[in-house]
Design an enzyme around this catalytic site. Structure first.
Site, PDB file in Angstrom:
ATOM      1  N   LYS A 162      -4.920 -54.783 -34.248  1.00 47.24           N
ATOM      2  CA  LYS A 162      -3.639 -54.235 -35.475  1.00 47.24           C
ATOM      3  C   LYS A 162      -2.382 -53.808 -35.285  1.00 47.24           C
ATOM      4  O   LYS A 162      -1.783 -53.992 -35.827  1.00 47.24           O
ATOM      5  CB  LYS A 162      -4.655 -53.411 -36.789  1.00 47.24           C
ATOM      6  CG  LYS A 162      -5.754 -54.105 -37.446  1.00 47.24           C
ATOM      7  CD  LYS A 162      -6.931 -53.013 -38.235  1.00 47.24           C
ATOM      8  CE  LYS A 162      -8.259 -54.219 -38.831  1.00 47.24           C
ATOM      9  NZ  LYS A 162      -8.810 -52.777 -39.809  1.00 47.24           N
ATOM     10  N   GLY A 204     -11.361 -54.770 -31.311  1.00 46.87           N
ATOM     11  CA  GLY A 204     -11.366 -54.503 -32.371  1.00 46.87           C
ATOM     12  C   GLY A 204      -9.822 -54.245 -33.036  1.00 46.87           C
ATOM     13  O   GLY A 204      -8.977 -54.750 -32.938  1.00 46.87           O
ATOM     14  N   SER A 205      -9.791 -53.247 -34.138  1.00 48.49           N
ATOM     15  CA  SER A 205      -9.069 -52.309 -34.864  1.00 48.49           C
ATOM     16  C   SER A 205      -7.883 -52.152 -34.301  1.00 48.49           C
ATOM     17  O   SER A 205      -7.036 -52.010 -34.635  1.00 48.49           O
ATOM     18  CB  SER A 205      -9.377 -51.450 -35.889  1.00 48.49           C
ATOM     19  OG  SER A 205     -10.173 -51.838 -36.326  1.00 48.49           O
ATOM     20  N   VAL A 206      -8.103 -51.658 -33.364  1.00 44.40           N
ATOM     21  CA  VAL A 206      -6.960 -51.423 -31.686  1.00 44.40           C
ATOM     22  C   VAL A 206      -5.662 -52.776 -31.965  1.00 44.40           C
ATOM     23  O   VAL A 206      -4.760 -52.220 -32.490  1.00 44.40           O
ATOM     24  CB  VAL A 206      -7.334 -51.555 -30.599  1.00 44.40           C
ATOM     25  CG1 VAL A 206      -6.154 -51.515 -29.350  1.00 44.40           C
ATOM     26  CG2 VAL A 206      -8.484 -49.999 -30.320  1.00 44.40           C
TER      27      VAL A 206
END
Length: 583
Positions: free
Chosen positions: A291, A287-289
């Site tokens: 980013k 997921g957003s890790v």
């Protein structure tokens, strides 16, 4: 006169008779000597034949002695605390040729060890084998019971058995050995691969005189990480949890735990599917890790600055797909805002601005496109896109459509915190000088400065606020990924993570905490990473930072990180001008 003549005539005859008798005696003696010589030759030849002929019983005995005498070196943590050692145990054997009655022997043995009463054991005891194992690693009580039975041809042999004082504490790191004390998983297998198995084969490792094998693990940190993971799995009724602590300057693994785990003293537990090593062998969409890595790549190629703005007012549409934000602000966002609000739309637009070719190249630099190279044999292969179309570029930018191991993500994150150099992770001691020789630059130092700034900012004002421990300057990035169930993304099952670094003025350590399928702690509580992975990381950090020598001090604002770097404090504030009053 005639008498004289008669006597004279007889003398030659007597002499001839005497000589004949003497020759006959000598012949008999010679024949006897020849016979004895032949018997002696036959006897000596037979002795030689027996000496050269294989003695199966003796051979079996020697082989058994060789097998059980093989010792292993102690495995210790970085402070010399024992993680694995050898102890002596007793095993039961039989010499079938000396067993008088196989049926009776099997029946008597089964009174102590019921499994030895089967037909297979009786047949083995009735065989002509010289040596067979019956039961390895007996308890003292069982040994005494069998000894008292007094069964001919049954005996005991002392051998080495591996013992792990910590039980579960470092199970996935240490791995285990088989009944012959040979490494079959984890560092135990790695130690064999480094030459111990060859020493065993050559007979040079028969006693416990081997130098201990020192690891990079700190047993204190390892215990604290595992303890918090176990509590988190119970608190959030999760399927599993993972924790990794890395030294960002050397690549040393200070701690690594994956729960559920197993007791290293009972290796059968390790075969249970849910007790796999998720830290290196498991692969996940994080997921957003991700980013973190997308924005780092964009900074590094010069496509964005801290003041860049991307439209997040409407969904990002690519063909028939639409990308939304979980908690959208529905307005244009600066890069720092995209990071701390974890905007999928903004990150997708950043990824499209640098293109699929650059994204693939940087993901390769971060180590996401190939298997992790490390000391453990249990390593999972990442699941990567076959093609880098626009929709793939946009979704992988926020960690969907690409799966890597937590250790891969942690190692890449460490590079973004140490000035931009990728250092392969290791479970053995490594000095900074040794690390410098193998480090590979993957981003420029100014990119690392920007990411440290964003990490600290996110802990101050974004989704990582619950890990902003006063006085310790923690920074980090959250990630909430929907799990793929039956080929489709689930709306109520997540893999949540928080990647933290500390202290942010000059990061020394990185922590990645991941929790698989957590449930809300209380009715109505959230399920995103801010509600579980961040508190889990905060609990770990509070316990381990003092052990690591991190002393509390005055909190450092995020802008101060870049005050002496390529971007001024005023520039950082300009990029954050719209943050006041926002959650």
């Amino acid at each position: 006169m005639s008498l004289t003549m008669t006597s004279g005539a007889m003398l030659p005859n007597i002499r001839r008779l005497g000589k004949t008798a003497q020759d006959s005696t000598r012949g008999r003696i010679g024949l006897a000597m020849l016979g004895f010589s032949l018997l002696f030759v036959v006897f000596v030849g037979r002795l030689g034949q027996l000496a050269l002929a294989p003695d199966h019983a003796a051979t079996a005995w020697r082989s058994a002695q060789d097998a059980v005498a093989a010792a292993r070196p102690d495995i210790v943590d970085r402070n010399g605390e024992i993680l694995a050692t050898d102890i002596r145990s007793v095993s039961l054997f039989a010499e079938p040729r000396k067993v008088l009655d196989a049926d009776e022997a099997s029946e008597l043995l089964s009174s102590v060890l019921p499994e030895l009463g089967d037909a297979s054991t009786r047949n083995r005891l009735a065989s002509k084998a010289g040596f067979i194992w019956l039961k390895r690693e007996l308890s003292p009580a069982r040994q005494r019971q069998i000894y008292d039975l007094g069964i001919p041809g049954i005996g005991f042999l002392q051998e080495n058995r591996r013992f792990y004082p910590g039980g579960n504490v470092a199970a996935h790191i240490l791995g285990g050995v088989n009944v012959d004390n040979q490494g079959i998983a984890g560092l135990e297998k790695e130690v064999d691969g480094q030459g111990l198995a060859d020493l065993h084969a050559l007979g040079f490792a028969q006693t416990r005189n081997l130098e201990p094998v020192k690891t990079s693990i700190d047993l204190r940190i390892q215990h604290a990480v595992r303890d918090e993971l176990v509590q988190a799995v119970e608190r959030y009724r999760a399927e599993a949890a993972i924790g990794i602590v890395l030294d960002v300057e050397t690549g040393e693994v200070i701690a690594m735990s994956s729960v559920p785990d197993f007791d290293s003293n009972d290796p059968v537990e390790a075969l249970e599917k849910n007790k796999m090593n998720r830290a290196t062998a498991g692969v996940y969409e994080l997921g957003s890790v991700f980013k973190t890595f997308t924005i780092a790549a964009a900074f590094d190629v010069g496509k964005i600055s801290v003041n860049s703005v991307f439209d997040a007012s409407v969904p990002l549409r690519i063909g028939r797909f639409a990308i939304h934000d979980f908690h959208g602000k529905h307005r244009p966002l600066t890069v720092p805002e995209i990071f701390i609000y974890s905007s999928n739309i903004g990150t997708g637009r950043i990824a499209l601005s640098i293109g699929g070719g650059a994204m693939k190249e940087y993901f390769g630099r971060f180590g996401f496109l190939q298997k992790l190279k490390t000391d453990l044999p249990e390593v999972g292969a990442p699941i990567v896109p076959r093609s880098w179309k626009d929709i793939t570029v946009a979704t992988t930018a926020f960690g969907h459509g690409i799966s890597v191991s937590p250790m891969q993500a942690a190692s890449a994150g460490a590079a973004l915190m140490n000035g931009g150099r990728y250092i392969p992770p290791t479970f053995f001691p490594r000095t900074k000088e040794e690390a410098d020789k193998i480090a590979v630059r993957i981003v420029q130092p100014h990119t690392s400065d920007m990411m440290r700034y964003l990490f600290r900012l996110n802990a101050e004002k974004g989704s990582g606020r619950r890990a902003n421990i006063p006085g310790f300057d923690v920074g980090g990035k959250t990630g909430t990924a929907e799990k793929v169930i039956g080929g489709r993304y689930s709306k109520d099952q997540n893999v949540n993570s928080f990647m933290a670094a500390f202290p942010m003025d000059h990061p020394r350590y990185l922590l990645l905490a991941t929790i698989d399928d957590p449930r809300p702690e209380t009715p109505g509580a959230g399920r995103s990473s801010g509600a579980n992975a961040v508190p889990l990381a905060a609990n770990i950090l509070r316990r381990i930072m003092p052990m690591l020598g991190i002393q509390p001090g005055v909190d450092m604002p995020a802008e101060q990180i870049l005050a002496s770097g390529p971007m001024t404090q005023a520039g950082a504030m300009a990029g954050m001008k719209t943050l006041a009053g926002n959650d």
